[in-house]
Scaffold this active site. Structure first.
Site, PDB file in Angstrom:
ATOM      1  N   ASP A  24       0.612  -1.361  -0.033  1.00 49.38           N
ATOM      2  CA  ASP A  24      -0.075  -0.034   0.078  1.00 49.38           C
ATOM      3  C   ASP A  24       0.842   1.294  -0.105  1.00 49.38           C
ATOM      4  O   ASP A  24       0.323   2.118   0.669  1.00 49.38           O
ATOM      5  CB  ASP A  24      -0.964   0.107   1.422  1.00 49.38           C
ATOM      6  CG  ASP A  24      -1.948  -1.136   1.271  1.00 49.38           C
ATOM      7  OD1 ASP A  24      -2.023  -1.876   0.127  1.00 49.38           O
ATOM      8  OD2 ASP A  24      -2.737  -1.152   2.104  1.00 49.38           O
ATOM      9  N   LYS A 129      -6.813  -4.741  -3.119  1.00 49.16           N
ATOM     10  CA  LYS A 129      -7.396  -5.355  -2.004  1.00 49.16           C
ATOM     11  C   LYS A 129      -8.384  -4.481  -1.394  1.00 49.16           C
ATOM     12  O   LYS A 129      -8.208  -3.315  -0.839  1.00 49.16           O
ATOM     13  CB  LYS A 129      -6.430  -5.804  -0.841  1.00 49.16           C
ATOM     14  CG  LYS A 129      -5.491  -4.793  -0.344  1.00 49.16           C
ATOM     15  CD  LYS A 129      -4.192  -5.145   0.392  1.00 49.16           C
ATOM     16  CE  LYS A 129      -3.640  -4.393   1.443  1.00 49.16           C
ATOM     17  NZ  LYS A 129      -4.338  -3.524   2.359  1.00 49.16           N
ATOM     18  N   CYS A 162      -2.102  -2.438   7.676  1.00 52.00           N
ATOM     19  CA  CYS A 162      -2.144  -3.401   6.596  1.00 52.00           C
ATOM     20  C   CYS A 162      -1.046  -4.426   6.371  1.00 52.00           C
ATOM     21  O   CYS A 162      -0.761  -5.638   6.160  1.00 52.00           O
ATOM     22  CB  CYS A 162      -2.432  -2.526   5.013  1.00 52.00           C
ATOM     23  SG  CYS A 162      -3.936  -1.946   5.111  1.00 52.00           S
TER      24      CYS A 162
END
Ligand code: C5J
Length: 220
Positions: A24, A129, A162
């Site tokens: 990310d 995701k 995450c």
């Protein structure tokens, strides 16, 4: 096997079965004007790791080892965004709202892209995701099986959200995890330190951690 000095003890890296997972590193989390800043966070902490993540990508590219980039994002109609996630907290911008970099965390919008310095190259894998963990509702598990990977090296943001969630998912699936300490960051220094400690606790209950230089030295 390559022995990498790490905590809580040396990490045994299998060069034929290791992939890098960069979590990310998106404009919405790293750049001013994005979702991370709208939540009241100081994004300069995350910007500071970009050069180290770039070096880590360079190392894996030089070795020809597989690279997976993840992006937290949602469909334009928010069909994969639980209302509880969108409604959480008091951000100045909610997921799907129009912001300075397009609609926040919406697939295909500029803010949801990976920062240009770390842009995926052809042949690298990109996993979109909807959750914090990269295995949930994605093809990541199947991809790693196809690649024949058993060992995962992790980088990205944020360490305690995450990155940690994905490492725990990976750990439960039998992957042997190594987190690169200076290639991951949190908006909260204490949360990063606590996460590193939790991951390494009880004999690497979730995985190992090491600085980038230690990995680079070990594999060179
Ligand atoms: C968050 C992430 N922190 N990539 N996402 O919401 O860690």
């Amino acid at each position: 096997m390559i022995t990498v000095p790490a905590a809580p003890f040396a990490y045994e890296l299998d060069p034929a079965r290791t992939a890098l997972v960069v979590i990310d590193m998106q404009r919405d989390f790293v750049e001013p004007g994005g979702f991370g800043e709208s939540l009241g966070n100081d994004v300069t902490r995350l910007q500071a790791i970009v050069p180290t993540v770039a070096d880590l990508l360079g190392l894996f590219r030089a070795k020809g080892w597989p690279i997976v980039h993840t992006r937290e994002n949602h469909a334009a109609d928010l069909s994969d965004c639980p209302p509880a996630k969108r409604d959480r907290g008091e951000p100045s911008l909610r997921i799907g709202d129009p912001g300075p970099m397009g609609r926040v965390l919406i697939r295909g919008e500029p803010g949801a892209e990976i920062v240009p310095e770390l842009a995926p190259l052809p042949g690298e894998h990109v996993i979109d995701k909807p959750g914090k963990g990269a295995f949930y509702a994605t093809p990541l598990g199947d991809l790693l099986k196809e690649l024949g990977v058993t060992h995962l090296v992790f980088a990205g943001v944020t360490t305690e959200v995450c990155v940690q969630t994905t490492m725990r998912e990976a750990n439960d699936r039998g992957y042997v995890n190594l987190l690169i300490e200076d290639a991951t960051e949190s908006y909260f220094a204490a949360f990063k330190e606590a996460t590193l400690a939790m991951i390494r606790a009880q004999g690497a209950i979730v995985g190992w951690s090491t600085p980038f230089a230690a990995l680079a030295d070990a594999v060179s």
